[in-house]
Design an enzyme around this catalytic site. Structure first.
Site, PDB file in Angstrom:
ATOM      1  N   ASP A  38      -5.138  24.166  36.100  1.00 20.25           N
ATOM      2  CA  ASP A  38      -4.052  23.831  35.179  1.00 20.25           C
ATOM      3  C   ASP A  38      -2.885  24.787  35.378  1.00 20.25           C
ATOM      4  OD1 ASP A  38      -4.952  21.607  33.389  1.00 20.25           O
ATOM      5  OD2 ASP A  38      -6.620  22.977  33.056  1.00 20.25           O
ATOM      6  N   ASP A 177      -8.775  13.982  30.759  1.00 17.53           N
ATOM      7  CA  ASP A 177      -8.699  15.423  30.517  1.00 17.53           C
ATOM      8  C   ASP A 177      -8.240  15.694  29.094  1.00 17.53           C
ATOM      9  OD1 ASP A 177      -8.351  18.159  30.651  1.00 17.53           O
ATOM     10  OD2 ASP A 177      -6.610  18.095  31.980  1.00 17.53           O
TER      11      ASP A 177
END
Length: 220
Positions: A38, A177
């Protein structure tokens, strides 16, 4: 019974390199298929996380597939750095682009480099908005929470979006996600997701048990 791919999110391990190394090795040993990196710049979203230097250094420590999610402004200007750092998949955030031509060019750059190209959509973005660019991507990353912050609760509105994508594009690779855990995973998989990204759930529990639970609870 379809195979569920688990991508462990880097977010809970923070910006400390030693913590990232320990975590990526742990989830790799315990059955994760991919590592979801991320990347947040503190501009497109408030929080800031790792960058391409982490990707490059972690690449030396793990053979896992690197699933990079760019939650940043001007991804078109830095995407080659992530390609060169060792990414296997790069997803750019749809809402970070105001110019569709720039977005398409960025996706083409990724694919032409031999890396899988993904487009990520925030929980508030209608799936129909990405219809013009579907042909340029290998994967759609459906965020089940608001973009830019870990540890949020799963938003059930994501289920409908995944179902819509699966119905319209039967062969599309779909990744989910945000808030993915033992409770939300079965419904996400039944809706049509192929890849489950999980951070908080894996990080705060026994990693092996959490990963195997996500793989086993496939809703079939």
């Amino acid at each position: 019974m379809k195979k569920i791919v688990v991508s462990a999110s880097s977010l809970p391990a923070g910006r400390n390199m030693s913590s990232q190394i320990e975590y990526i090795q742990r989830v790799g040993n315990f059955g994760a298929d991919m590592y979801h990196l991320d990347v947040m710049d503190g501009k497109f979203v408030k929080n800031k996380s790792i960058d391409q230097t982490y990707v490059e250094q972690l690449r030396e420590k793990s053979a896992l597939l690197f699933d990079v999610h760019l939650m940043i402004e001007n991804a078109d200007k830095v995407v080659k750095k992530y390609i060169n750092a060792g990414a296997n998949i790069i997803s750019v955030q749809f809402e970070a682009f105001s110019d569709e031509k720039v977005l398409i060019k960025t996706l083409k750059t990724i694919k032409n480099s031999g890396v899988m190209a993904g487009i990520a959509i925030d929980i508030d973005t209608d799936v129909n908005k990405i219809e013009p660019i579907i042909k340029y991507v290998d994967m759609v990353l459906v965020l089940c929470v608001k973009v830019g912050k870990g540890g949020q609760d799963f938003n059930k509105n994501a289920i409908k979006k995944i179902k819509t994508l699966r119905s319209q594009y039967p062969d599309l690779l779909i990744e989910a996600d945000g808030g993915i855990n033992d409770k939300s995973a079965p419904s996400v998989v039944r809706a049509g997701a192929d890849i489950l990204v999980s951070g908080h759930y894996i990080y705060t529990n026994d990693a092996y048990e959490a990963i195997q639970t996500l793989k086993g609870k496939n809703g079939q």
